[in-house]
Design a protein around this motif. Sequence first.
Motif, mmCIF file in Angstrom:
data_model
loop_
_atom_site.group_PDB
_atom_site.id
_atom_site.type_symbol
_atom_site.label_atom_id
_atom_site.label_comp_id
_atom_site.label_asym_id
_atom_site.label_seq_id
_atom_site.Cartn_x
_atom_site.Cartn_y
_atom_site.Cartn_z
ATOM 1 N N GLU A 83 44.206 41.539 42.632
ATOM 2 C CA GLU A 83 44.398 42.247 43.450
ATOM 3 C C GLU A 83 45.016 40.569 44.011
ATOM 4 O OE1 GLU A 83 41.959 43.905 45.738
ATOM 5 O OE2 GLU A 83 42.090 45.611 46.684
ATOM 6 N N SER A 84 44.765 40.105 43.342
ATOM 7 C CA SER A 84 44.539 37.970 43.360
ATOM 8 C C SER A 84 45.832 37.980 42.786
ATOM 9 C CB SER A 84 44.072 37.298 42.932
ATOM 10 O OG SER A 84 43.333 37.860 41.839
ATOM 11 N N GLY A 85 46.431 38.256 41.984
ATOM 12 C CA GLY A 85 47.250 38.499 41.052
ATOM 13 C C GLY A 85 46.696 37.840 39.464
ATOM 14 N N LEU A 86 45.926 37.700 39.155
ATOM 15 C CA LEU A 86 45.213 36.758 38.109
ATOM 16 C C LEU A 86 45.133 37.768 37.169
ATOM 17 C CD1 LEU A 86 42.511 34.665 39.954
ATOM 18 C CD2 LEU A 86 44.306 34.355 39.415
ATOM 19 N N GLY A 87 44.813 39.105 37.147
ATOM 20 C CA GLY A 87 44.638 40.240 35.932
ATOM 21 C C GLY A 87 45.162 41.129 35.551
ATOM 22 N N ALA A 114 29.702 46.434 38.916
ATOM 23 C CA ALA A 114 30.241 45.345 39.015
ATOM 24 C C ALA A 114 31.634 44.558 38.392
ATOM 25 C CB ALA A 114 29.148 44.391 38.763
ATOM 26 N N ARG A 115 31.442 44.865 36.989
ATOM 27 C CA ARG A 115 32.876 43.890 36.212
ATOM 28 C C ARG A 115 33.869 45.272 36.633
ATOM 29 N NH1 ARG A 115 31.428 46.142 30.628
ATOM 30 N NH2 ARG A 115 33.264 47.639 30.073
ATOM 31 N N LEU A 116 34.281 46.571 37.024
ATOM 32 C CA LEU A 116 35.281 47.176 37.441
ATOM 33 C C LEU A 116 35.465 46.398 38.917
ATOM 34 C CD1 LEU A 116 34.610 51.211 37.336
ATOM 35 C CD2 LEU A 116 36.753 49.343 36.457
ATOM 36 N N GLU A 117 34.882 45.889 39.337
ATOM 37 C CA GLU A 117 35.068 45.207 41.017
ATOM 38 C C GLU A 117 35.250 43.786 40.729
ATOM 39 O OE1 GLU A 117 35.190 44.323 45.385
ATOM 40 O OE2 GLU A 117 35.733 46.041 43.452
ATOM 41 N N ARG A 118 35.303 43.580 40.088
ATOM 42 C CA ARG A 118 35.566 41.626 39.651
ATOM 43 C C ARG A 118 36.877 42.276 39.021
ATOM 44 N NH1 ARG A 118 30.620 41.127 36.632
ATOM 45 N NH2 ARG A 118 31.526 41.644 34.721
ATOM 46 N N GLU A 119 37.373 43.477 38.220
ATOM 47 C CA GLU A 119 38.712 43.356 37.469
ATOM 48 C C GLU A 119 39.671 43.743 38.718
ATOM 49 O OE1 GLU A 119 38.681 46.328 34.703
ATOM 50 O OE2 GLU A 119 37.611 44.840 33.215
ATOM 51 N N ARG A 120 39.520 44.895 39.647
ATOM 52 C CA ARG A 120 40.112 44.622 41.166
ATOM 53 C C ARG A 120 40.456 43.971 41.323
ATOM 54 N NH1 ARG A 120 39.722 45.445 46.045
ATOM 55 N NH2 ARG A 120 37.760 45.036 45.495
ATOM 56 N N LYS A 121 39.946 43.361 41.627
ATOM 57 C CA LYS A 121 40.042 41.243 43.087
ATOM 58 C C LYS A 121 40.762 40.865 41.623
ATOM 59 C CE LYS A 121 35.530 41.711 45.134
ATOM 60 N NZ LYS A 121 35.224 40.451 45.918
ATOM 61 N N ALA A 122 40.373 41.242 40.610
ATOM 62 C CA ALA A 122 41.634 39.558 39.529
ATOM 63 C C ALA A 122 42.979 40.225 40.135
ATOM 64 C CB ALA A 122 41.250 39.911 38.600
#
Length: 264
Positions: free
Chosen positions: A260-264, A250-258
């Motif tokens: 992709e949205s330019g927040l990471g 779940a943590r990996l998926e949150r980081e991936r989405k961040a």
Amino acid sequence: MTNTTPEDISVPVFEIDQPEQFGQFFLSGQRERLAHLHTLERQKALITVYLDDNRDFFLSSVLAVDDDEQRILLDPPNDPKLLQRAVASPQITLSGAVDRVKIQARLRHQEAVRHQGREVLSVPLPEQMLRLQRREFFRIETPRLSPLRCKLAKRQQDGRTEAFDYPLHDISGGGICLVGEKGHVGHFSLGEIFADCRLEIPGEHVLSVNLRIREISELETFHGDYQLRLGCEFYNLPGTRLTLIERYIARLERERKARESGLG
């Protein structure tokens, strides 16, 4: 760390041999089976062909599907002796993927024929085919720059212990995919169980997990080289450890989405 040999395992290796568990994934109609074979042909997908005892295998592809003759042509192994063993095997098992969904087919009565100037493997259309899409486990690729690692050990007949330390390619709640040296392929067998493997999970303790080898194939790198690919399922995994693994996924998926949205 110890391991169990395939002789110690009473359950079948392939999902296609477990209709009581995976019966809903069997393809009953010939038209549907043909459609998936044509997709494998069209995509030039890399498949693995396992011989009868499941110890020998080779990488292949579907060269052609002949609807009229009800046969498929498979790319043969480079080793002529392995081709002879494939022809002599009572059955072979094809394992591949269509759109990232596992496909297994049981084939019999294979023969070597000439096709476009070379010998290939000709096989009647399968009577059994399985399309396995397990939605209960979300699979995600693990970081490449700082990869997770898993340590396995195998006890040899002379009492020596041989250790393997492999990075992960991906992880799910059901298992992991390991990447190793291509030359190590002879050290592993389908269905083999490795106990007390050490799986490193960032931010968590190193977990002790049992792994069963479900798939042995090759993985092509960005540089065109090939590496050993081991598809492993967790075996008798306690719920507390599964929770830790799912939390990391779940943590990996949150980081991936961040990212992709330019927040990471």
